[in-house]
Each structure stands twice: as C-alpha cells, then as structure tokens.
Design an enzyme around this catalytic site. Structure first.
Site, PDB file in Angstrom:
ATOM      1  N   ASN A 503      74.788  -3.473 -10.284  1.00  0.00           N
ATOM      2  CA  ASN A 503      74.417  -1.623 -10.179  1.00  0.00           C
ATOM      3  C   ASN A 503      75.890  -1.414 -11.168  1.00  0.00           C
ATOM      4  O   ASN A 503      77.181  -2.054 -11.056  1.00  0.00           O
ATOM      5  CB  ASN A 503      73.839  -0.971  -9.269  1.00  0.00           C
ATOM      6  N   LEU A 523      82.001  -6.013  -0.551  1.00  0.00           N
ATOM      7  CA  LEU A 523      80.825  -5.176  -1.761  1.00  0.00           C
ATOM      8  C   LEU A 523      79.615  -4.733  -0.878  1.00  0.00           C
ATOM      9  O   LEU A 523      78.666  -4.591  -1.372  1.00  0.00           O
ATOM     10  CB  LEU A 523      80.444  -6.660  -2.441  1.00  0.00           C
TER      11      LEU A 523
END
Length: 710
Positions: A503, A523
C-alpha cells in the site's frame, strides 16, 4: 546590540593611544582600568566579534565534496568523504591528491556506494527503513558499498558477531566499516577547511569541455561520424562524461593502475582495453536458465491475432501494456486450441476478453454475479430531504440503503502461483482476513495477474508484484481503486514466505502484494497479511538470487504466467446461498400453484389459521353418523383434524357409559335418561346390592389413661 559596535570603536581608539608608553602615561589610571576591562570583555566574553570567525556550515551527507551539490553516482574514500563519480575521477586524474585532506589519492582507492531510497524518494536504511537526516549516524560496508544506519550494523553485525553484509551475505571485517556521517564527530565536514577550497584546485571549464567532446557525441552529423574523435568515442563506449568516468573507475579497480589523464585519439587506455576485454553478459548462454536475462523483444508494430493490418497502439503507456497482455493471452488461447481443438471455446474466450477490456475489476466482478447487496439499517434519506427541501422530488416511502454483503468463511483458501521461474503454493487466511483474500481470489479468477511482473525485489527483504502496469503505481481492487486495511494480531510478518498487501499508506490497498524473504516485524499493523507460502520455497530462493539494478528492478524478468485456484471458500458460500434461494423459490412456487389450482387439502399448513376452514373440509364418505348433538355445529368452525379428534372423544364417552356398570358394580349407575320410565329405574335401584356398612367411628382415649395398667 547597537552598543557593541560603538564599544568596539572606542576600545580600538584607546588601544591605539596606548601603543606607545608616552601616550599610556598621559591617560588617567581610571581610564586604563576601564580599557583593560573592556578589552577582556570583548575578547574573552560576549563582546562584539568579527563575522569571519563564525564557522561555515558543514557539508550535507548527500552532497558531493567538490561541487557541494547533490550526487547522482556516489563514491567515497576511506575517511567517509562522499563525491560524485563524474567530479572525483577527473580531479584525481589531474591532481593526484585528496580533495579534502590533501593526501595522495588514486582512483583505485575510491569505493562505489549504494544508497537506497524509500517510496517517497528519500535516502533511508534498507534494513530498518530509517530515513537519513543530518543527525543520523550513517555507515557503509567497503566490499559491497551498501549504506546502512549504524543501529542496523550494531544490532545485526557487531553484537551477534555476524560479519556478513545484510543484503548480499558477503563477508567483511570490522575494519571495512566506513563512517559516512557521525553527528558526534564533525571533523572534516567544514567546507572552508577543504584542501581544494583553500588552494583553489579545480578543473577548468576548458578541460571539461574538451573531455566532454572526447567522451561522447552531441548532435552528430554524417560528416562527424567519420571523424577520428567520433571513432575514438565509439571505441570507448560512448555514453557521455558520466559513463566514461564510471568506465575509468572500473578500469582502475580492475587493473590496479590509474589510466592516463590525456590520450591520443588513436590510442586506447587501460579503461578501454578492460572494457573491451570484459565479456558482455549473455542472455542465452549456459548456467541456470532462471537467472538469464530476458530475450530481446521488439516493441514496434505487432500483428494482432487473426489480423492483416499493422497494430499502431502505443505499448509504452500503462493502458497499452495492459491491452498487450490481454492480446497475448488471447493469442495463447487460440494457439492452444490447435487446428483440431475447440475453436468455439477459444473464440468465446476471446470475445469475453474483448468485452471486459475496458471494464474495471469491480465492474467485472459484479457483472459475474459474485456480489450481493442487502438492505442496511440506514435509510437513503429521501423522505427527510423531500420534507425539508423544495428542490427534491417528494418521497413518502422509506427506502433502505443497500450495502455489500461481506462473506466470512470458516475455511482456508489454496492457490498455486505460476511464474517463469517456478510455482508457489500459497495458503490464504480466508477465515481471518476475508476481505483481502476475496480480493486476491477475485483478481486471480478473472486472470488479472496473468502476464504481470514482479517489479521490485530487495534481497533479505521482499519481492513485490501484482501491478498490471509494471511500474509499482497501478492496480485496482474488486472493491474499487482502493479499500480498507484488515489488520489482525494473529497475522504478522514473522518468517519467510509471508504474503501481504502493498500500500501507499493507510487504507490504500489495491492489487499489489509482496512476499517476504525474511521476518519484517517493522511492517506489522502497517500492511495486511493474508497468506503464506506453503510450497515452492526453492522458487522463492531463485527469485531472491535474481540480480537487480539500483532501483531494485530485477534485471531478469520474473513474470506471473497464471494462477490456479484449488479451494475458494467464497465460491462455495455463493453456491450454498444460490441453492438455498432456489429451494425457497421452489417452495413459494409450489404454494402459489396449489392456491391457484384450488387445492382444499391444507394439512401441510400446520400452525396457520384459515379464514373459512369449514369450506375446505370434506366429509369422509366412510365415517359413521354422529350422535345427536355430536358436534355438527362445531364442524363448520374447526379444521378437519380437530373435528375428528372431538368426534372420537364423543364416541369414547358413550362407550364408557355402557361398560361402566360392569367395571364398577359397587358404584351407582348413571342417572337415567329422560326417555326411560320411572318404574324401570326403581327396579334397577332395588336390584342393586346395598352399599357396605361403614365402620363406627371410635373416640381415642386420653394420652396417659392406661399408664397405671402398663
């Protein structure tokens, strides 16, 4: 502030008067004491000082130490000073000295650096993702030239004694760590102390122009193509001043000897011989076929399948590339059908592909019937708007909003990702992240990923793909351009082969995904994990070994050739919903058909009341006649089953009245009916035996009346 210059002038005047002993003797002692205090305050404390004593700002880490401008191809020396290769190579070839310290320097002492950038284009650490600033401690590894944050090297190399590069696994020693920027040690960063600044050493513009003329061709005409300078430029490889500097540096590294600064047009230096002797990389030679470069492809005019005219579509744009992949896939379908194959199926597939060419993934997914909308608890607000606004049409009916039905399966999904290197078997967490898995399965089912490439690969980090444009900036989902994140504490980036969504920020998921090469816990809760690789890890290893350029693009194309779906829980739920709807529809049709045919047998409608049940009840022809008063009136107001139950009870009551005297002879008979005569009743009463005599009731004695006798 305004008094400081005045005091400075006064102290200067008094100091001039006191230079000679005769003048000093003329001044009073009080003035001499004031002059001494003023001089001490000016020189040792906060007095006015010259602007020349203020030091110059330090050199930023991303700028060349010669031109003081941002570099493009960075190289450094052992002390960590960074230069641009196009500036340092001619400087060293001419002056043979270090531009900052003035020590002797050769081209072979220069170290090429590999700075990494994040998606925002900022220099950052490829391991921790920390953005470099003027306060960051930046280091580089000499054998590879990779640049990291000092924290990454401390935690992952020094403390565990793991002396291997974090990206390439190439071994190095502690002495190979070069400090590019240390915020606690600013020596050597002040520009005014640089050797080339103090001595005014630079390459004259005339030499630069001569070098540029000899390094490449600009606006070459047919006459210039035959000149000696042009032939020499072609022999050196062309490419301009920057390319020639890179070749000279590589030649110095290879031979260990610096080339001459000036050469004749007909001579070749060591750099030229080295570059000519170096074999060109072959794309069709031996070795592992998965690591070879892609075959050269012509990007000019193409023939469409079955067409006889030139295709003039621009394949350099994103839309052109997407259409090209569709055409190639359709051509493969027609070719796989063969001369004796199913041409009708191939033609139907081609027609379907042409029909869906201009539609978005959301439109294609809804057109296939995979989306179901249900009424929500909220209304459209049409009634309230028409009540408060005269510009809105009048609406007196409350209409519910339609929302997309989100399916939550309880099973996992399984797919196989086919690539030109090998296959990857993937397990999808449809029970934990249904929105992400449905998007991936929906795009894979419509062949959205077929022909796409993995456009980004970083060793010891991840490989990213799923973009139909191949640029990392495209792709849409089945929910629209983007959709929301789906984060869960049970799904983290722990281990190799984790499948997660790429994203550009919060709630910006599209079609791109990435597969991790190692754990990436930084992440977590930023990217949505929805699957993992359960088979084909050797293929993932081969992908990781493919070399990349400075932008992390694989030099050898890694393409997705297709996706095979083994288990799709969403499709199974759709089939179950369709079967339930079909059963309900058939039941309603049967009821409607029975009502239309006048079917009076309503026994299957248990628990329902009818407006006229008496008209729907038919008399049983084999049933006996009721007794008098046996419920003829109730028959018209009750269903058939209740009426029959009451009738059975009435018959059973009459039967009991007949056999009761024989079962209980001591009990009196039932009262005679009005139809029997009184005399007969009296005779029956006399014939019956008398009732048994009752035992006399005795009065109990007092509690202690018989105590003496006892």
């Amino acid at each position: 502030m305004s008094a400081h210059p005045l005091l400075f002038c006064l102290s200067t005047l008094l100091s001039l008067l006191c230079e000679s002993p005769c003048h000093r003797d003329l001044l009073p002692p009080s003035l001499l004491a004031f002059l001494h205090a003023l001089t001490e305050w000016k020189e040792e404390w906060g007095g006015y000082k010259h602007r020349q004593r203020v030091p110059f700002k330090r050199l930023p880490f991303h700028c060349c130490a010669i031109t003081f401008t941002p570099f493009e191809d960075p190289v450094c020396t052992e002390d960590g000073t960074v230069y641009d290769v196009v500036n340092i190579v001619p400087y060293v070839m001419k002056h043979k000295r270090h531009p900052v310290t003035g020590q002797p320097l050769a081209l072979k002492d220069l170290i090429k650096l590999n700075f990494h950038k994040n998606p925002e284009g900022l220099y950052s650490c490829p391991v921790t993702g920390k953005v470099f600033t003027e306060h960051t401690h930046i280091v580089a590894v000499r054998p590879t030239g990779n640049v990291y944050a000092n924290e990454a090297v401390q935690e992952l190399n020094r403390k565990p004694k793991n002396w291997k590069d974090l990206l390439t696994d190439e071994p190095f020693t502690q002495k190979d760590i070069i400090h590019i920027q240390d915020p606690l040690n600013l020596q050597g960063r002040t520009i005014e102390n640089f050797d080339h600044v103090q001595h005014g050493l630079a390459i004259e513009e005339q030499e630069e122009e001569a070098a540029s003329k000899s390094s490449g061709l600009r606006n070459a005409s047919e006459d210039m193509m035959c000149s000696k300078e042009a032939k020499a430029a072609f022999e050196r490889g062309g490419g301009g001043k920057r390319a020639e500097a890179v070749r000279l540096l590589a030649a110095a590294k290879h031979t260990g000897k610096a080339p001459e600064a000036k050469q004749d047009a007909g001579q070749q230096g060591p750099g030229t011989s080295a570059s000519a002797a170096a074999p060109a990389p072959s794309t069709s030679g031996g070795g592992d076929w998965r690591l070879r470069g892609p075959e050269p492809r012509q990007e000019g005019p193409h023939f469409k399948p079955g067409a006889t005219t030139w295709d003039t579509e621009d394949y350099t744009t994103a839309a052109g590339k997407a259409n090209k992949r569709v055409q190639e896939r359709l051509a493969d379908m027609v070719e796989s059908a063969g001369p004796g194959g199913n041409k009708a199926a191939a033609a139907a597939a081609a027609a379907a592909g042409a029909k869906n060419r201009g539609k978005s993934p959301k439109e294609r997914y809804e057109a296939a019937g995979h989306v179901k909308y249900v009424e929500s608890s909220a209304t459209t607000g049409a009634t309230s708007r028409s009540f408060t606004s005269t510009a809105t049409n009048v609406s007196t009916k409350t209409i519910k909003q339609l929302e997309r039905l989100e399916r939550n399966p309880k099973a996992k999904g399984y797919v196989r990702l086919h690539t030109n290197i090998g296959d990857l078997n993937i397990e999808l967490h449809c029970d934990i992240a249904p929105r992400m898995c449905e998007n991936f399965l929906g795009l894979a089912g419509m062949h959205y990923y077929d022909g796409t490439v993995f456009h980004r690969s970083i060793k010891n980090f991840m490989i990213q793909g799923g973009d139909p444009t191949g640029t990392g900036k495209g792709g849409e989902s089945i929910y629209g351009p983007t959709f929301k994140d789906e984060l869960d504490s049970r799904l983290v980036h722990n281990g190799r082969g984790i499948l997660s969504m790429a994203n550009a920020g919060k709630d910006t998921n599209g079609s791109q995904f990435f597969i991790t090469y190692k754990s990436c816990r930084h992440l977590d809760f930023k990217h949505s994990v929805f699957g993992r690789v359960v088979g084909g890890l050797d293929t993932l290893t081969a992908m990781e070994r493919v070399p990349t350029d400075k932008e992390d693009h694989p030099l050898s194309e890694i393409k997705i050739t297709g996706v095979t779906i083994f288990t799709n829980p969403f499709e199974e739920m759709e089939k179950a919903e369709a079967a339930a709807e079909q059963t309900e529809r058939k039941k309603k049709e049967a009821e409607a058909a029975g009502a239309a045919a006048g079917n009076k047998d309503q026994d299957y409608k248990v628990g329902k009341w009818f407006s006229a049940p008496g008209s729907a009840i038919q008399e049983d022809p084999g049933a006996p006649e009721e007794q008098e008063g046996g419920g003829g009136i109730l028959r018209g107001f009750m269903p058939k089953i209740i009426y029959r139950t009451i009738r059975i009870c009435i018959h059973y009551k009459g039967y009991l009245s007949q056999i009761r005297p024989h079962l209980h002879p001591h009990r009196p008979a039932a009262a005679p009916s009005a139809s029997k005569p009184v005399e007969q009743a009296q005779k029956d009463a006399a014939a019956m035996p008398p009732p048994p005599a009752k035992k006399a009731k005795t009065t109990p004695a007092a509690p202690m009346a018989n105590f003496d006798a006892w």
